[in-house]
Design an enzyme around this catalytic site. Sequence first.
Site, PDB file in Angstrom:
ATOM      1  N   PRO A  78     -40.341  56.454   2.230  1.00 33.94           N
ATOM      2  CA  PRO A  78     -40.731  57.740   2.811  1.00 33.94           C
ATOM      3  C   PRO A  78     -39.522  58.642   2.981  1.00 33.94           C
ATOM      4  O   PRO A  78     -38.479  58.217   3.485  1.00 33.94           O
ATOM      5  CB  PRO A  78     -41.334  57.342   4.162  1.00 33.94           C
ATOM      6  CG  PRO A  78     -41.875  55.975   3.922  1.00 33.94           C
ATOM      7  CD  PRO A  78     -40.887  55.325   2.981  1.00 33.94           C
ATOM      8  N   CYS A  79     -39.672  59.882   2.542  1.00 31.57           N
ATOM      9  CA  CYS A  79     -38.494  60.742   2.374  1.00 31.57           C
ATOM     10  C   CYS A  79     -38.369  61.833   3.423  1.00 31.57           C
ATOM     11  O   CYS A  79     -37.471  62.653   3.345  1.00 31.57           O
ATOM     12  CB  CYS A  79     -38.554  61.397   0.989  1.00 31.57           C
ATOM     13  SG  CYS A  79     -40.034  62.417   0.727  1.00 31.57           S
ATOM     14  N   GLN A  80     -39.238  61.851   4.449  1.00 26.66           N
ATOM     15  CA  GLN A  80     -39.216  62.993   5.364  1.00 26.66           C
ATOM     16  C   GLN A  80     -37.861  63.206   6.022  1.00 26.66           C
ATOM     17  O   GLN A  80     -37.424  64.333   6.220  1.00 26.66           O
ATOM     18  CB  GLN A  80     -40.303  62.821   6.442  1.00 26.66           C
ATOM     19  CG  GLN A  80     -41.703  63.151   5.966  1.00 26.66           C
ATOM     20  CD  GLN A  80     -42.321  62.023   5.149  1.00 26.66           C
ATOM     21  OE1 GLN A  80     -41.736  60.955   5.009  1.00 26.66           O
ATOM     22  NE2 GLN A  80     -43.500  62.264   4.608  1.00 26.66           N
TER      23      GLN A  80
END
Length: 354
Positions: A78-80
């Site tokens: 997950p890149c948030q």
Amino acid sequence: MVGAVIDLFCGVGGLTHGLILEGFGVLAGIDNDPSCKYAYEQNNRTRFIEKSISEVDGRELNALYPNNQHKILVGCAPCQDFSQYTKKSRTGTKWQLLTEFSRLIREIEPDIISMENVPEVRTFNRGEVFNNFIQSLEQLGYHVSHSVVHCPDYGIPQQRDRLVLFAAKQGVIKIIPPTHTPENYRTVRDVIGSLATNYSGGHWEGDSMHAASRLEDINLRRIQHSVPGGTWADWPEELIAECHKKESGESYGSVYGRMEWDKVAPTITTQCNGYGNGRFGHPEQDRAISLREAALLQTFPRSYQFAPEGQLKFKTVSRQIGNAVPVALGRVIAKSIKRFLEGLHERQRVRIII
């Protein structure tokens, strides 16, 4: 079967689907979001394991790999925390997922690794996170390569840049050359131009995914005054939000925007079903793009199902689509690995002959 793959952070299966289309056997996908299970298993006919990566043990994954296949481990953490869209916090915890990814690599010792993420991962926390990850791979004997992919260069019809990393013990994997140029980029028209006409709040009977969010009256008036590629500055004064009249509001020119037929779409995000969340207005119809249109712009096949009939939830599916690896990018990753393996097998064949 080209190789045996386990997909970490698999979501609804964009990367998995691209790998399968290129002949790889995907043994399982792992994700801690139970809402992804239906789409992942329904469309890919493989196993969904609902677990956080910190709960996964390398021994249980090693047991899934057959003995006669190349062991391949892929993932898109997950890149948030890394993304330019969330610059508020620089002390997030999701970067620790790379540490867990590194742990599983040590425990499994796959032949090939691939990671996909936002380009900002390279500079997050002054580059420390990414550099530590690469060093951990090199210490295990992997040859590491990485590059930033401009998605339109590979037939993906949206402005999306992604970091793609490869690691292999038997050589360097290079990404395949681009397949498109600005002169023949796939456009919004190419991808969604043939879908049935719809309206704000509308559902098309032939496809439950071709459903558009209902606009409030003021937003319906706003989109009626919006032009493709334009901004809220095109509206009559009475429709402009107070926050946009301030100097700080000038930097939000893409919100409440329409896409343009003959250009690539903007980056499809987790809020792509909302007209006010970006340039997610349909090029000519007075509505936001539908869930199916968003999925197509992420290069999912039109037949891809995200929820059982009658159980579609806009926010959930929009989030799933925005978080997904575009299927076409999954195919690029798969083709790059396949080309490397073909070259490896050819070199081994030549040695045997000699």
